[in-house]
Design a protein around this motif. Sequence first.
Motif, mmCIF file in Angstrom:
data_model
loop_
_atom_site.group_PDB
_atom_site.id
_atom_site.type_symbol
_atom_site.label_atom_id
_atom_site.label_comp_id
_atom_site.label_asym_id
_atom_site.label_seq_id
_atom_site.Cartn_x
_atom_site.Cartn_y
_atom_site.Cartn_z
ATOM 1 N N GLN A 47 0.827 -1.210 0.000
ATOM 2 C CA GLN A 47 0.000 0.000 0.000
ATOM 3 C C GLN A 47 0.858 1.256 0.000
ATOM 4 N N ALA A 50 2.280 1.813 -3.451
ATOM 5 C CA ALA A 50 1.269 2.316 -4.377
ATOM 6 C C ALA A 50 0.927 3.779 -4.128
ATOM 7 N N ILE A 56 4.780 5.474 -8.889
ATOM 8 C CA ILE A 56 3.732 5.648 -9.893
ATOM 9 C C ILE A 56 4.319 6.266 -11.159
ATOM 10 N N PRO A 136 -1.460 -3.286 -6.949
ATOM 11 C CA PRO A 136 -2.185 -2.027 -6.704
ATOM 12 C C PRO A 136 -1.617 -0.850 -7.492
ATOM 13 N N VAL A 137 -0.331 -0.920 -7.837
ATOM 14 C CA VAL A 137 0.270 0.129 -8.667
ATOM 15 C C VAL A 137 -0.338 0.084 -10.066
#
Length: 213
Positions: A47, A50, A56, A136-137
């Motif tokens: 988490q 991300a 990102i 999640p990325v």
Amino acid sequence: MKKSLLAVVLTGTLFLSSCASDEQNFNDVEARSQSKVENSMQMKSAQSIASDQKVIDFFMNEKRFMNKAKSEEEVFALDAEETLDDKQNKFYAVFNTSETEFHNYVETQRELKNYIEETYHLGDLDGGVRAEILTPVMEIVHPEIVESFSDCRGVYIAKLALNASVAYGAHVACLTADVTVIVGALCHSAVLVGQAAANYIALDEYRTCIKNK
């Protein structure tokens, strides 16, 4: 006719081996600094990765670059070129870039990758573990995947994460080639071609999944 994923991987592997002066010992890569990796990953969850804008940015840059490809067919045809010079020149043409622009892209990605390695040590992780962390990325990097069939979406995201994981490990392996600008560019371009091809395969499978619903 499209190649199988195995063919794509083999092509990328052969191309990478022709670019690098020494073979990478992936067992050594996975084994090094394990205590440092374990301590780091205990403190930094998937988490937190991300939510890190630099992480990102790295994967968003990859997506934007691969999206510049003229067509799926031309990406799959890249390995048909016989010489390294032919491969690289065709690569620039297919991805609508130039030698200078690509070198700038590689340098930007190298700086981000150095940050990611210093902060999260993703390159030291097993590819499957890294793929789970990157899932999640990929959901953030690919917000356009919003259809209601969650099983199709979930499988597609997982495949994108796996492709990103394999490519990330390969980019880390290209570090030995980066000592020479030209060889480094050849190495990173080969990884991008393999990742783009694998992503096209995943997209086709995703569309088939939706169609069969």
